[in-house]
Write a protein that holds these residues in place. Sequence first.
Motif: not given
Length: 315
Positions: A149-153, A202-207, A281-282
């Motif tokens: 869901i996080a990736m689709i959003g 959290a890494v998804i949001g950070y990236s 992520g960076t």
Amino acid sequence: MEFFKQNTKIDFMGLRKWAAVFSFILFAISITSLFINGLKFGLDFTGGIQIEMTYSHEANIPQIRQTLHQAGFDQAIVQTYGNVNDVLVSLGFPKNINSGDTKAADAIQQQLRDRIENLLPGASIQRVDFVGPQLGKELATRGALALVIAMIGTMIYILLRYEYRFAVSSAIALIHDPVLILGIFSLFHIEFDVNALGALLAVIGYSLNDTVVVFDRVRENFRKVRKLAPVDIMNLSINQTLSRTIMTSGLTLVAVVVLYFFGGAMLASLALAMIIGVVVGTYSSIYVAGALALAMGLNRNDLMPTPKTELDERP
């Protein structure tokens, strides 16, 4: 505050082909390891026994953990809850009983209670509960669903804010990052628990944050600088945001490294996942998202504002 000079001219995109090969190799190793080794799930996912106990004084968590490990409870997870006097101990699920054998379960509960009381004389055991594997499966399913869901959003957000090349490239970057983290956990047989799952989200949001900063500058430069090619615009944008990227990533990395070494065993998986995630992520915000957008044919016309149509006010 600028960590680097504003006019750095590093040719990041000149290495994008080598970076693509590097990413492909790491991604392939991660997928292979996940397929062969799988993940070493923690008690949160596999189920086990939870023992709640309380002390009349502040509990010495390192000492309790050491005592249990010396007694053969190698996978024991010890943490405080509620206040510093209350302790929760999680143990592996016994293999010699099944969930329907209530007599065996009751006998093991009593044996554990007696043994823990002997090992930890100052502790008063409040309750001993079995956490079934079914609950662990439900937690794993919900965790995977949260990632999807996080990736689709995220993809929808990027699509609405920019255009489809940015959306696709950022989505691939967001898949790239968690897979590499999971691959390292799998390759080195590191226990993956619910804290590591939280770090993954959290890494998804950070990236994504890093990627959006670069994409914002790319769009701005495409509209301001008309004489440069798309590759040069991407290089210019990354160089202009380099100071911010290094400062943000560097400070975050320092914080999670400190957390890893001094945060205790309970936070080690979270801190390790965050350390890997910040680095990956960076890297992916530059060499995966940006390079993929270029490979998909990103150009100036895709990001220019739509000209406003003048209304004919004549009667």
